[in-house]
Design an enzyme around this catalytic site. Structure first.
Site, PDB file in Angstrom:
ATOM      1  N   ALA A  78     -10.749   7.109 -51.065  1.00 55.71           N
ATOM      2  CA  ALA A  78      -9.429   6.491 -51.237  1.00 55.71           C
ATOM      3  C   ALA A  78      -8.998   5.665 -50.024  1.00 55.71           C
ATOM      4  CB  ALA A  78      -8.377   7.572 -51.505  1.00 55.71           C
ATOM      5  N   HIS A  79      -9.330   6.158 -48.814  1.00 52.62           N
ATOM      6  CA  HIS A  79      -8.728   5.514 -47.639  1.00 52.62           C
ATOM      7  C   HIS A  79      -9.362   4.172 -47.281  1.00 52.62           C
ATOM      8  CE1 HIS A  79     -11.513   6.273 -44.146  1.00 52.62           C
ATOM      9  NE2 HIS A  79     -12.065   7.028 -45.058  1.00 52.62           N
ATOM     10  N   ALA A  95     -15.674  10.418 -49.373  1.00 59.19           N
ATOM     11  CA  ALA A  95     -17.023   9.943 -49.678  1.00 59.19           C
ATOM     12  C   ALA A  95     -18.094  10.785 -48.992  1.00 59.19           C
ATOM     13  CB  ALA A  95     -17.169   8.479 -49.272  1.00 59.19           C
ATOM     14  N   CYS A 154     -21.724   1.796 -25.991  1.00 55.77           N
ATOM     15  CA  CYS A 154     -20.690   2.352 -25.137  1.00 55.77           C
ATOM     16  C   CYS A 154     -19.513   2.920 -25.913  1.00 55.77           C
ATOM     17  CB  CYS A 154     -20.190   1.299 -24.157  1.00 55.77           C
ATOM     18  SG  CYS A 154     -21.281   1.142 -22.753  1.00 55.77           S
ATOM     19  N   GLN A 175     -17.635   1.255 -49.569  1.00 55.20           N
ATOM     20  CA  GLN A 175     -17.110  -0.027 -49.082  1.00 55.20           C
ATOM     21  C   GLN A 175     -16.988  -1.066 -50.187  1.00 55.20           C
ATOM     22  OE1 GLN A 175     -16.078  -0.623 -45.968  1.00 55.20           O
ATOM     23  NE2 GLN A 175     -16.853   1.183 -44.914  1.00 55.20           N
ATOM     24  N   ASN A 218     -21.331  -0.765 -44.530  1.00 55.20           N
ATOM     25  CA  ASN A 218     -20.087  -0.662 -43.776  1.00 55.20           C
ATOM     26  C   ASN A 218     -20.072  -1.502 -42.504  1.00 55.20           C
ATOM     27  OD1 ASN A 218     -22.117   1.430 -43.437  1.00 55.20           O
ATOM     28  ND2 ASN A 218     -20.853   2.200 -41.785  1.00 55.20           N
TER      29      ASN A 218
END
EC number: 2.8.1.7
Lengths: 137, 403
Positions: free
Chosen positions: B202-203, B73, B327, B181, B153
């Site tokens: 894809a992931h 993406a 952090c 997303q 996201n």
């Protein structure tokens, strides 16, 4: 990033969590950091007539390294004279806890908290606050 | 139940075993180059790619000719934004986007600004949704592209895509959406939604890493983007480079499965998410971030006031989640998405994102609730801010030393 075993130990079993009576003249309180920066430390010392720190307590809002730094600081403070406590350097904390570079500010904050607590104690007992030089590494 | 529990499915998802199975032959026995037109090795690879193209197209209501395969993406976003800017520069130089976009969009827009383009970064409302009147007011005759993400996201908020597309088109601009997303999680249809360009990966949908696609509309209007990589002229000249055949086959299979299971999965996940949220907001001073009506079914972003996110995650060590706390990054700045909602820095520092997925079970969610509750309670016992809050001290009245 993985934490060192010592950070995990202090984080999981924090020493000396709690609150001392901040109105007592024997107690010095240091509150440093800011909520919007993601860390606030409150460190308190109780000092006896021989200028020895007999008790130390902390509460910390922050990441694991900040919690561990303040927990370690209270451990080191107990039994020390106020003068020796002034000599605690943030890099000692970095070394002991094996903090990575991005976490050095946690140790700086702990050193600041120690000094702020000592100065609070001094002012309460009619002494001049010690001028703090920016000696952080 | 396996520990640790993975609840970071917005970062990435585990591969579905069915996807892996579909991919495997394309690593060895069907290893050909899909661009080799003169022998069976090439034909077999090309067949795999063609089939995947149909699978991807079907999921978003497109035609297979409109799918350009990329490395993910981020590349799709870059190709769309920079490619449109270059292709349509005669027409105008203005792009509109929002402040809550993914960095791939924001940084591509910054690049365009360096090339002399003008970019408007729209604010969002407190619930994370774009104000359509503000969008309309930002449109100019120079506007060539509106790029607004489908689902966020970090907080999962879904933008009113159809309405946004209509405004863009009314003013003669193209509409692009980063749907990384949203695709495979909720129904996305490029025609009903009015999308001209769409980025997907894809992931995020149980496929492999390193592969994604850009949808580029071919009819009404015919959209073109200038290639950002020079080479053999693959993918209708828009994206050169030998096709990642196993990856593409995996993306196709992932899309097919997502299409088949979306409806039941969305129901199952939103039920689990609602349970998680309802239980965790029983804790004092905990707040759900973002619009709770228009959002993806699997995301919950909750701020637990007076505890810091990274410290909290350390106490939740059996859970893999993420935090908007500074952090976690080198920048020391808390999440810009949460800050765009008007959240104060300390609430942004106190946020945890739970991303549920296809392999999340109810047992895992129950466990996550228990672990999180314990962790929040533990850290509040350690928190000077919690103590001050309980004593009724107004934290805003304190002069904090910046450091």
């Amino acid at each position: 990033m993985a934490y060192s075993d010592k950070v995990i130990d202090h984080y999981t079993n924090p020493r000396n969590v709690g609150t001392l009576d901040k109105s007592s003249h024997k107690v010095g309180t240091g509150l440093v950091g800011a909520p919007e920066c993601g860390d606030v430390m409150r460190l308190q010392i109780q000092v006896d007539e021989n200028n020895i720190i007999t008790d130390a307590k902390f509460k910390t809002f922050g990441c694991g390294s900040a919690i561990a730094s303040s927990s370690l600081a209270t451990e080191w403070l107990k039994g020390k004279t106020v003068d020796d406590a002034m000599k605690i350097d943030n890099m000692d904390i970095v070394e002991e806890l094996a903090l990575p570079p991005v976490k050095i500010h946690c140790s700086v904050l702990a050193e600041d908290a120690i000094k702020a607590a000592i100065n609070d104690f001094r002012v309460k007992n009619g002494m001049e606050p010690i001028a703090l030089e920016k000696t952080h590494h | 139940m396996n520990i640790p529990i993975y609840l970071d499915n917005n970062a990435t998802t585990p591969m579905d075993p069915r996807v892996l199975e579909a991919m495997l032959p394309y690593f060895n026995e069907k290893f050909g180059n899909a661009a080799s037109r003169n022998h069976p090795f090439g034909w077999v690879a090309e067949e795999g790619v063609d089939y995947a193209r149909e699978q991807v197209a079907k999921l978003i209501g497109a035609s297979e000719k409109e799918i350009i395969f990329t490395s993910g993406a981020t590349e799709s976003d870059n190709l769309a934004i920079k490619g449109v800017f270059e292709m349509y520069k005669e027409k105008g130089n203005h792009i509109i986007t929002t402040v809550t976009e993914h960095k791939a969009v924001l940084d591509a827009c910054k690049h365009v600004e360096k090339l002399g383009g003008k970019v408007t970064y729209l604010p969002v409302k407190v619930d994370g949704i774009v104000d359509l009147d503000v969008l309309e007011a930002a449109m100019t005759p120079e506007t060539i592209l509106v790029s607004i993400m489908y689902g966020n996201n970090e907080i999962g908020v879904i933008q009113p895509i159809k309405e946004i597309a209509a405004i863009a088109h009314k003013h003669g601009a193209l509409f692009m959406t980063d749907a990384t997303q949203a695709v495979g999680k909720i129904p996305v249809d490029v025609n009903t939604d009015g999308i001209d360009l769409l980025a997907l990966s894809a992931h995020k949908i149980y496929g492999p890493k390193g592969v994604g696609a850009l949808y580029v509309r071919r009819k009404g209007p015919r959209v073109k983007v200038t290639a950002q990589m020079d080479g053999g002229g693959h993918e209708r000249g828009m994206r050169s480079g030998t096709l990642n055949v196993p990856g593409i086959v995996g993306l196709g299979k992932a899309c097919e499965i997502a299409g088949q299971e979306m409806e039941s999965e969305a129901k199952r996940l939103s039920t689990l998410r609602d349970k998680l949220e309802a239980s965790l907001t029983q804790l004092d001073e905990s707040y759900v971030n973002g619009n709770v009506e228009h959002r993806l079914p699997h995301v919950a972003n909750i701020s637990f006031k007076y505890v810091e996110g990274e410290g909290l995650m350390m106490a939740m060590k059996d859970l893999a989640v993420s935090s908007g706390s500074a952090c976690t990054s080198a920048s020391l700045e808390p999440s810009y998405v949460l800050k765009s909602l008007g959240l104060s820095d300390d609430l942004a520092h106190s946020s945890i994102r739970f991303g549920l997925g296809r392999f999340t079970t109810e047992e895992e969610v129950d466990y996550a609730i228990e672990v999180t509750k314990k962790a929040v309670t533990h850290l509040r016992e350690l928190s000077p801010l919690w103590e001050m809050f309980k004593e009724g001290i107004d934290l805003d009245s304190i002069e904090w030393a910046e450091h």
